[in-house]
Design a protein around this motif. Structure first.
Motif, PDB file in Angstrom:
ATOM      1  N   GLU A 299       0.826  -1.208   0.000  1.00 49.86           N
ATOM      2  CA  GLU A 299       0.000   0.000   0.000  1.00 49.86           C
ATOM      3  C   GLU A 299       0.857   1.254   0.000  1.00 49.86           C
ATOM      4  O   GLU A 299       0.514   2.260  -0.647  1.00 49.86           O
ATOM      5  CB  GLU A 299      -0.929  -0.004   1.226  1.00 49.86           C
ATOM      6  CG  GLU A 299      -1.895   1.166   1.260  1.00 49.86           C
ATOM      7  CD  GLU A 299      -2.850   1.097   2.448  1.00 49.86           C
ATOM      8  OE1 GLU A 299      -3.553   2.091   2.684  1.00 49.86           O
ATOM      9  OE2 GLU A 299      -2.886   0.050   3.126  1.00 49.86           O
ATOM     10  N   ALA A 300       1.998   1.209   0.689  1.00 47.01           N
ATOM     11  CA  ALA A 300       2.877   2.369   0.773  1.00 47.01           C
ATOM     12  C   ALA A 300       3.743   2.541  -0.471  1.00 47.01           C
ATOM     13  O   ALA A 300       4.095   3.663  -0.846  1.00 47.01           O
ATOM     14  CB  ALA A 300       3.763   2.264   2.011  1.00 47.01           C
ATOM     15  N   PHE A 301       4.092   1.410  -1.132  1.00 45.08           N
ATOM     16  CA  PHE A 301       4.992   1.465  -2.285  1.00 45.08           C
ATOM     17  C   PHE A 301       4.429   0.629  -3.447  1.00 45.08           C
ATOM     18  O   PHE A 301       5.052  -0.332  -3.897  1.00 45.08           O
ATOM     19  CB  PHE A 301       6.374   0.944  -1.903  1.00 45.08           C
ATOM     20  CG  PHE A 301       7.036   1.703  -0.785  1.00 45.08           C
ATOM     21  CD1 PHE A 301       7.752   2.870  -1.033  1.00 45.08           C
ATOM     22  CD2 PHE A 301       6.931   1.256   0.527  1.00 45.08           C
ATOM     23  CE1 PHE A 301       8.358   3.566   0.002  1.00 45.08           C
ATOM     24  CE2 PHE A 301       7.535   1.943   1.565  1.00 45.08           C
ATOM     25  CZ  PHE A 301       8.250   3.114   1.306  1.00 45.08           C
ATOM     26  N   PRO A 302       3.246   0.983  -3.952  1.00 42.56           N
ATOM     27  CA  PRO A 302       2.630   0.167  -5.008  1.00 42.56           C
ATOM     28  C   PRO A 302       3.409   0.172  -6.313  1.00 42.56           C
ATOM     29  O   PRO A 302       3.278  -0.760  -7.111  1.00 42.56           O
ATOM     30  CB  PRO A 302       1.255   0.827  -5.188  1.00 42.56           C
ATOM     31  CG  PRO A 302       1.447   2.245  -4.735  1.00 42.56           C
ATOM     32  CD  PRO A 302       2.433   2.149  -3.604  1.00 42.56           C
ATOM     33  N   GLU A 303       4.227   1.209  -6.528  1.00 43.35           N
ATOM     34  CA  GLU A 303       4.993   1.281  -7.770  1.00 43.35           C
ATOM     35  C   GLU A 303       6.193   0.346  -7.775  1.00 43.35           C
ATOM     36  O   GLU A 303       6.788   0.094  -8.821  1.00 43.35           O
ATOM     37  CB  GLU A 303       5.458   2.724  -8.030  1.00 43.35           C
ATOM     38  CG  GLU A 303       6.503   3.256  -7.055  1.00 43.35           C
ATOM     39  CD  GLU A 303       5.926   3.832  -5.756  1.00 43.35           C
ATOM     40  OE1 GLU A 303       6.566   4.722  -5.184  1.00 43.35           O
ATOM     41  OE2 GLU A 303       4.837   3.382  -5.333  1.00 43.35           O
ATOM     42  N   TYR A 304       6.544  -0.197  -6.602  1.00 43.00           N
ATOM     43  CA  TYR A 304       7.703  -1.079  -6.497  1.00 43.00           C
ATOM     44  C   TYR A 304       7.329  -2.527  -6.162  1.00 43.00           C
ATOM     45  O   TYR A 304       7.979  -3.466  -6.630  1.00 43.00           O
ATOM     46  CB  TYR A 304       8.660  -0.577  -5.407  1.00 43.00           C
ATOM     47  CG  TYR A 304       9.334   0.726  -5.735  1.00 43.00           C
ATOM     48  CD1 TYR A 304      10.354   0.792  -6.683  1.00 43.00           C
ATOM     49  CD2 TYR A 304       8.962   1.899  -5.083  1.00 43.00           C
ATOM     50  CE1 TYR A 304      10.988   1.996  -6.977  1.00 43.00           C
ATOM     51  CE2 TYR A 304       9.592   3.112  -5.368  1.00 43.00           C
ATOM     52  CZ  TYR A 304      10.591   3.150  -6.311  1.00 43.00           C
ATOM     53  OH  TYR A 304      11.217   4.342  -6.608  1.00 43.00           O
ATOM     54  N   LEU A 305       6.305  -2.708  -5.324  1.00 43.75           N
ATOM     55  CA  LEU A 305       6.027  -4.029  -4.765  1.00 43.75           C
ATOM     56  C   LEU A 305       4.721  -4.611  -5.279  1.00 43.75           C
ATOM     57  O   LEU A 305       3.749  -3.884  -5.503  1.00 43.75           O
ATOM     58  CB  LEU A 305       5.960  -3.956  -3.235  1.00 43.75           C
ATOM     59  CG  LEU A 305       7.133  -3.308  -2.502  1.00 43.75           C
ATOM     60  CD1 LEU A 305       6.850  -3.265  -1.003  1.00 43.75           C
ATOM     61  CD2 LEU A 305       8.413  -4.062  -2.777  1.00 43.75           C
ATOM     62  N   SER A 306       4.697  -5.934  -5.445  1.00 42.87           N
ATOM     63  CA  SER A 306       3.454  -6.650  -5.709  1.00 42.87           C
ATOM     64  C   SER A 306       3.103  -7.474  -4.476  1.00 42.87           C
ATOM     65  O   SER A 306       3.996  -7.905  -3.731  1.00 42.87           O
ATOM     66  CB  SER A 306       3.590  -7.552  -6.937  1.00 42.87           C
ATOM     67  OG  SER A 306       4.629  -8.496  -6.748  1.00 42.87           O
ATOM     68  N   LEU A 307       1.822  -7.699  -4.274  1.00 48.19           N
ATOM     69  CA  LEU A 307       1.354  -8.370  -3.056  1.00 48.19           C
ATOM     70  C   LEU A 307       1.692  -9.852  -3.090  1.00 48.19           C
ATOM     71  O   LEU A 307       1.523 -10.526  -4.096  1.00 48.19           O
ATOM     72  CB  LEU A 307      -0.158  -8.184  -2.921  1.00 48.19           C
ATOM     73  CG  LEU A 307      -0.785  -8.707  -1.622  1.00 48.19           C
ATOM     74  CD1 LEU A 307      -0.244  -7.935  -0.427  1.00 48.19           C
ATOM     75  CD2 LEU A 307      -2.307  -8.572  -1.705  1.00 48.19           C
ATOM     76  N   MET A 308       2.182 -10.355  -1.984  1.00 44.40           N
ATOM     77  CA  MET A 308       2.541 -11.764  -1.872  1.00 44.40           C
ATOM     78  C   MET A 308       1.486 -12.524  -1.078  1.00 44.40           C
ATOM     79  O   MET A 308       0.748 -11.933  -0.280  1.00 44.40           O
ATOM     80  CB  MET A 308       3.914 -11.931  -1.226  1.00 44.40           C
ATOM     81  CG  MET A 308       4.008 -11.411   0.196  1.00 44.40           C
ATOM     82  SD  MET A 308       5.680 -11.488   0.838  1.00 44.40           S
ATOM     83  CE  MET A 308       6.039 -13.234   0.776  1.00 44.40           C
ATOM     84  N   GLU A 309       1.431 -13.818  -1.290  1.00 41.64           N
ATOM     85  CA  GLU A 309       0.536 -14.672  -0.527  1.00 41.64           C
ATOM     86  C   GLU A 309       1.209 -15.105   0.768  1.00 41.64           C
ATOM     87  O   GLU A 309       2.440 -15.145   0.862  1.00 41.64           O
ATOM     88  CB  GLU A 309       0.159 -15.897  -1.357  1.00 41.64           C
ATOM     89  CG  GLU A 309      -0.532 -15.573  -2.663  1.00 41.64           C
ATOM     90  CD  GLU A 309      -0.745 -16.811  -3.518  1.00 41.64           C
ATOM     91  OE1 GLU A 309      -0.369 -17.908  -3.062  1.00 41.64           O
ATOM     92  OE2 GLU A 309      -1.267 -16.667  -4.634  1.00 41.64           O
ATOM     93  N   SER A 310       0.415 -15.465   1.765  1.00 39.29           N
ATOM     94  CA  SER A 310       0.967 -15.801   3.084  1.00 39.29           C
ATOM     95  C   SER A 310       1.902 -17.005   3.021  1.00 39.29           C
ATOM     96  O   SER A 310       2.906 -17.076   3.734  1.00 39.29           O
ATOM     97  CB  SER A 310      -0.161 -16.078   4.076  1.00 39.29           C
ATOM     98  OG  SER A 310      -0.976 -17.148   3.625  1.00 39.29           O
TER      99      SER A 310
END
Length: 415
Positions: A299-310
């Motif tokens: 949420e803070a760095f959407p331009e760099y990170l993609s969401l990972m699964e647990s």
């Protein structure tokens, strides 16, 4: 009634076991000569090996094999040069089986001491990595053990070319021909049939993806030394230097062909400022890394990170992927690492001596790195040691797999 494949594998391990007995009685000088001959033979056979490897690479494209396997399979002159360098180092190093060790106790009135001796017969079950059989064979010859190598079908041509070179080297050194045996996946002998020959096998080493290692560990009746690749963690302390963090992460991925100690997860102290994180993310992206994170960081760095699964926290990526997560403090980082890391190599970057000592004491890992890269090398520059890989297995040679891993201890009580 035994099947033909069961009868075949029984004969192979039985003959290998006989060869191990002969090797254990062979002089260190003769075994050293065998390793030296092997090094020269590999060094003069690059064209032959690379030609066979080209056939495997062409077949692998048609088979659409998994990405890490394709990377591990591809031999280069540099990888073969490293193999030759490792074998030369083995030929020059001292014989570990002549080493005497003080016993931890004494049986009065006798003198009690210990000596390292060969294990016996070792089986290597490995994915791709064609040169690994040559390295393992050199380590086994050095320590007076026989080796049975069982590679994967994707590397069949490369494995056969190297096996032929190994057999010719044994003949040239006048060593038992069954000191090295290769089992092809096309032979009809399954992995399970091999690793259940505990009457003659003294150790099984699976090397490859976690799925292969776990498969062998579950099916084997012989002793297994589990190897580990990837899913190493780094804790970025509030006092940790940004440039050092960048250097450690990047360097850990640079070992070839398998980044054994690659840092794939970074736990970030929640007080680290956004500009420092942004600078690190930007630098890693420019160097070809794919970055992932938990919900807060994405949420803070959407331009760099993609969401990972647990479930990804526990799994190695085996590629240039790094995932990030905020933690409150060192105790929370240690708890997370002990729960999810592979447990073979974890790191901390901090300027606090207290944090260093606490991390070393509390992290349940085979190797702990403080303010330095955990990058793995089979033959570290300037060192005399040679390593096959890493293990997180407690109870049998946890940590770096060296030539001493291929030995055991005999206790001697002398009156």
């Amino acid at each position: 009634m035994q099947s033909s494949s069961s009868s075949k594998v029984l004969n192979i391990v039985r003959e290998s076991h006989k060869a191990a007995t002969q090797l254990a009685q062979t002089s260190a000088a003769k075994r050293r000569l065998g390793v030296s001959i092997l090094a020269k033979a590999i060094g003069s056979s690059f064209d032959e090996i690379l030609e066979a490897n080209t056939l495997d690479l062409e077949m692998s494209r048609e088979m659409a094999i998994a990405e890490p396997i394709a990377d591990w399979l591809k031999l280069t002159p540099e990888r073969l040069e490293m193999t030759v360098s490792i074998l030369k180092q083995l030929s020059k190093s001292a014989d570990p089986t002549r080493r005497l060790i003080n016993a931890s106790y004494q049986l009065e009135p006798s003198q009690t001491y210990c000596q390292l001796i060969p294990l016996g017969t070792i089986a290597l079950v490995y994915e791709a990595f064609p040169e690994l059989a040559a390295i393992a064979a050199g380590m086994c010859l050095k320590t007076g053990n026989s080796l049975i190598a069982r590679g994967c079908s994707a590397a069949s041509n490369s494995n056969q070319a190297i096996a032929n070179i190994l057999q010719k080297s044994l003949a040239a050194a006048d060593l038992p021909p069954n000191s090295f045996g290769a089992i092809s996946p096309d032979s009809g002998i399954s992995v399970q049939e091999l690793v259940t020959q505990d009457r003659y096998l003294n150790l099984v080493i699976p090397y490859g993806r976690p799925s292969l290692v776990q498969q062998v560990a579950e099916k084997a009746t012989a002793t297994v030394l589990k190897t580990t690749i990837g899913n190493c963690y780094l804790y970025w302390s509030i006092s940790g230097n940004l440039d050092l963090i960048r250097q450690v992460v990047v360097d850990s991925h640079d070992s070839e062909p398998d980044a054994v100690n690659a840092i794939e997860k970074v736990l970030v102290n929640h007080n680290i400022k956004s500009p420092a994180l942004q600078a690190l993310f930007n630098s890693l992206q420019q160097q070809g890394f794919h970055l992932r994170g938990d919900e807060v960081l994405v949420e803070a760095f959407p331009e760099y990170l993609s969401l990972m699964e647990s479930g990804e926290w526990r799994r190695p990526y085996l590629r240039k992927i790094v995932a990030f997560r905020f933690v409150e403090n060192l105790p929370q980082a240690v708890s997370w690492i002990n729960r999810y890391s592979s447990g073979h190599a974890d790191s901390i970057v901090t300027e606090s001596y207290r944090e260093c000592r606490q991390f070393v004491r509390d992290v349940d890992s085979a190797l702990v790195y403080i303010n330095t890269s955990p990058r793995f090398s089979r033959n570290p520059e300037g060192g005399e040691d040679v390593f096959l890989g890493m293990s997180n297995q407690k109870g049998y040679r946890q940590g770096l797999i060296s030539v001493e891993t291929f030995t055991t201890i005999k206790q001697i009580v002398q009156g």
